[in-house]
Design a protein around this motif. Structure first.
Motif, PDB file in Angstrom:
ATOM      1  N   ILE A   1      -4.072  -0.421  -5.951  1.00  0.00           N
ATOM      2  CA  ILE A   1      -5.040   0.217  -4.817  1.00  0.00           C
ATOM      3  C   ILE A   1      -6.442  -0.714  -4.719  1.00  0.00           C
ATOM      4  O   ILE A   1      -6.874  -0.903  -3.936  1.00  0.00           O
ATOM      5  CB  ILE A   1      -5.266   1.662  -5.001  1.00  0.00           C
ATOM      6  CG1 ILE A   1      -3.967   2.338  -4.832  1.00  0.00           C
ATOM      7  CG2 ILE A   1      -6.467   2.156  -4.350  1.00  0.00           C
ATOM      8  CD1 ILE A   1      -3.742   3.919  -5.118  1.00  0.00           C
TER       9      ILE A   1
ATOM     10  N   CYS B   1      -3.505   0.421   6.234  1.00  0.00           N
ATOM     11  CA  CYS B   1      -2.996   0.327   4.603  1.00  0.00           C
ATOM     12  C   CYS B   1      -3.359   1.808   4.048  1.00  0.00           C
ATOM     13  O   CYS B   1      -2.565   2.418   3.416  1.00  0.00           O
ATOM     14  CB  CYS B   1      -3.798  -0.840   4.058  1.00  0.00           C
ATOM     15  SG  CYS B   1      -3.160  -2.163   4.435  1.00  0.00           S
ATOM     16  N   TYR B   2      -4.619   2.336   4.545  1.00  0.00           N
ATOM     17  CA  TYR B   2      -4.710   3.798   3.903  1.00  0.00           C
ATOM     18  C   TYR B   2      -3.967   4.795   4.460  1.00  0.00           C
ATOM     19  O   TYR B   2      -3.350   5.567   3.447  1.00  0.00           O
ATOM     20  CB  TYR B   2      -6.113   4.128   4.251  1.00  0.00           C
ATOM     21  CG  TYR B   2      -6.687   5.598   3.823  1.00  0.00           C
ATOM     22  CD1 TYR B   2      -7.239   5.369   2.415  1.00  0.00           C
ATOM     23  CD2 TYR B   2      -6.777   6.509   4.367  1.00  0.00           C
ATOM     24  CE1 TYR B   2      -7.466   6.770   1.883  1.00  0.00           C
ATOM     25  CE2 TYR B   2      -7.239   7.610   3.965  1.00  0.00           C
ATOM     26  CZ  TYR B   2      -7.876   7.807   2.410  1.00  0.00           C
ATOM     27  OH  TYR B   2      -8.105   8.908   1.961  1.00  0.00           O
TER      28      TYR B   2
ATOM     29  N   LEU C   1      -0.581   4.419   2.512  1.00  0.00           N
ATOM     30  CA  LEU C   1      -0.996   4.838   1.131  1.00  0.00           C
ATOM     31  C   LEU C   1      -0.685   6.347   0.961  1.00  0.00           C
ATOM     32  O   LEU C   1       0.045   6.827   0.280  1.00  0.00           O
ATOM     33  CB  LEU C   1      -2.365   4.474   0.619  1.00  0.00           C
ATOM     34  CG  LEU C   1      -2.840   4.933  -0.798  1.00  0.00           C
ATOM     35  CD1 LEU C   1      -1.978   4.473  -2.028  1.00  0.00           C
ATOM     36  CD2 LEU C   1      -4.371   4.847  -0.882  1.00  0.00           C
TER      37      LEU C   1
ATOM     38  N   CYS D   1       0.573  -1.357   0.003  1.00  0.00           N
ATOM     39  CA  CYS D   1       0.121   0.040   0.112  1.00  0.00           C
ATOM     40  C   CYS D   1       0.764   1.263   0.094  1.00  0.00           C
ATOM     41  O   CYS D   1       0.582   2.220  -0.710  1.00  0.00           O
ATOM     42  CB  CYS D   1      -0.921   0.208   1.097  1.00  0.00           C
ATOM     43  SG  CYS D   1      -2.193  -1.284   1.160  1.00  0.00           S
TER      44      CYS D   1
ATOM     45  N   LYS E   1      -7.168  -2.322   7.289  1.00  0.00           N
ATOM     46  CA  LYS E   1      -7.782  -1.432   6.172  1.00  0.00           C
ATOM     47  C   LYS E   1      -7.403  -0.068   6.663  1.00  0.00           C
ATOM     48  O   LYS E   1      -6.874   0.754   5.686  1.00  0.00           O
ATOM     49  CB  LYS E   1      -9.051  -1.353   6.041  1.00  0.00           C
ATOM     50  CG  LYS E   1      -9.801  -0.608   4.913  1.00  0.00           C
ATOM     51  CD  LYS E   1     -11.149  -0.911   4.428  1.00  0.00           C
ATOM     52  CE  LYS E   1     -11.242  -2.138   3.858  1.00  0.00           C
ATOM     53  NZ  LYS E   1     -12.522  -2.240   3.265  1.00  0.00           N
TER      54      LYS E   1
ATOM     55  N   ASP F   1      -6.321  -4.388  -3.811  1.00  0.00           N
ATOM     56  CA  ASP F   1      -6.001  -4.607  -2.503  1.00  0.00           C
ATOM     57  C   ASP F   1      -7.342  -3.982  -1.573  1.00  0.00           C
ATOM     58  O   ASP F   1      -7.822  -4.726  -0.719  1.00  0.00           O
ATOM     59  CB  ASP F   1      -4.891  -3.955  -1.917  1.00  0.00           C
ATOM     60  CG  ASP F   1      -3.676  -4.951  -2.237  1.00  0.00           C
ATOM     61  OD1 ASP F   1      -3.766  -6.334  -2.320  1.00  0.00           O
ATOM     62  OD2 ASP F   1      -2.512  -4.402  -2.373  1.00  0.00           O
ATOM     63  N   PHE F   2      -7.854  -2.912  -1.862  1.00  0.00           N
ATOM     64  CA  PHE F   2      -8.719  -2.305  -0.939  1.00  0.00           C
ATOM     65  C   PHE F   2     -10.200  -2.952  -1.019  1.00  0.00           C
ATOM     66  O   PHE F   2     -10.951  -2.640  -0.229  1.00  0.00           O
ATOM     67  CB  PHE F   2      -8.732  -0.754  -1.121  1.00  0.00           C
ATOM     68  CG  PHE F   2      -7.770   0.063  -0.188  1.00  0.00           C
ATOM     69  CD1 PHE F   2      -7.962   0.278   0.944  1.00  0.00           C
ATOM     70  CD2 PHE F   2      -6.517   0.059  -0.810  1.00  0.00           C
ATOM     71  CE1 PHE F   2      -6.843   0.913   1.642  1.00  0.00           C
ATOM     72  CE2 PHE F   2      -5.443   0.706  -0.294  1.00  0.00           C
ATOM     73  CZ  PHE F   2      -5.426   1.250   1.142  1.00  0.00           C
TER      74      PHE F   2
END
Length: 327
Positions: free
Chosen positions: A289, A309-310, A313, A66, A306, A292-293
């Motif tokens: 993106i 990971c955001y 990113l 990410c 999640k 995975d999301f």
């Protein structure tokens, strides 16, 4: 009517020093190579460090990937695409036909994204067909060897995982192609430049640029699970591409006398930059993106992952975007 300044300023004349620029470029070869190795090797080694603990390994590679997606998206939108537009908007280019008649940078970006989609569709359909065929064969074999539905379910799961792994490897390879385009352009442009005032800060900025871009690509390579030989080869190719581009740029200048402000050099830089930008935008948004999301089971089952990971990113995007102040 667009007019171009033809008389160099006093500072411009002082900065244009071929011998000093050559010395700086030779120093940059080692600096950029080392920075590239550090950047791409770090996520690969980190992922291998946690490989024995599979849950931790899966989460670590997902976070790295990410962060990588943010770096690659920022690279394409903040670095590569603006440079392509700038090159084709230069007064020496935009005052001539057909470059002043049509936005070629946008067109090549579109073609790059379309080409990446075509490769993705072709490879995905091939892998899915191979996966279904493999799963069907395994199911038949297990019916002869074992009684019960569990064996068929197991073979189907293994087949799905195999297809997913092949997909991740394809993504890593296409990403490396797009990044290599970008790295060659950076290297050739720097190699052709004779402005020591531009090159000096650019060496430091490019070193950080290669670290973050290497982390982006290395994160994808780590999750793809290549063999040691393939991983080493991909890391080596990324590390040497920009130095090779610098050497190529120096050779082009010595043979043709073209510098980085020559119209033909600007046109080539703009077209290749826009093409690689389209490839990287597609790969970052669709294969990294979105995949995975929206489709990763770890993301779906654990809300905290999640969120992390955001954040990864955003950190990747911010890190690469800040470098646009210098390179």
């Amino acid at each position: 009517m667009v007019t171009c300044a033809t008389e160099p300023s006093t500072r411009g004349q002082w900065c244009r020093d071929t011998l000093a620029a050559s010395h700086l470029k030779l120093i940059s070869l080692l600096v950029i190579f080392v920075a590239s190795v550090i950047g791409i090797a770090s996520p690969v080694l980190l992922a291998r460090r946690f490989q024995s603990n599979k849950p931790t390994y899966d989460k670590a590679t997902l976070l790295i990937k990410c962060f990588a997606a943010g770096v690659i998206l920022s690279t394409s939108l903040v670095h590569v695409l603006p440079d392509a537009f700038d090159a084709l908007s230069d007064c020496h280019v935009s005052s001539r036909h057909p470059w002043k008649d049509f936005p070629f940078a946008g067109l090549l970006t579109l073609l790059g994204a379309a080409a990446a989609l075509a490769v993705d569709l072709t490879a995905s359909s091939h892998m899915e067909g191979h996966g279904h065929g493999h799963g069907h064969g395994q199911g038949q074999k297990s019916n002869y060897e074992m009684v019960g539905a569990e064996s068929g379910e197991l073979s189907t799961t293994e087949s799905g995982e195999s297809v997913e792994k092949m997909k991740q490897r394809l993504v890593s390879q296409v990403l490396e192609i797009g990044i290599i385009f970008h790295s060659v352009i950076i290297g050739v442009t720097m190699g052709m430049s004779q402005n020591k005032c531009t090159i000096k800060p650019l060496v430091a900025a490019l070193a950080f640029h290669q670290v973050f871009e290497g982390m982006g690509l290395g994160g994808c390579i780590a999750q793809a699970g290549f063999s040691f030989g393939t991983t080493a080869y991909m890391c080596f190719m990324f590390a040497v591409t920009t130095p090779m581009g610098i050497i190529l740029g120096m050779i082009v200048f010595s043979v043709t006398g073209y510098d980085d402000s020559n119209p033909n050099a600007l046109i080539m830089e703009g077209l290749l930059g826009a093409l690689s930008s389209g490839i990287l935008i597609y790969m970052a948004l669709v294969d990294l993106i979105a995949a995975d999301f929206f489709h990763n089971p770890i993301m779906s089952s654990q809300r905290s992952i999640k969120k992390l990971c955001y954040v990864a990113l955003l950190l990747g995007s911010a890190s690469m975007s800040i470098l646009a102040l210098w390179a």
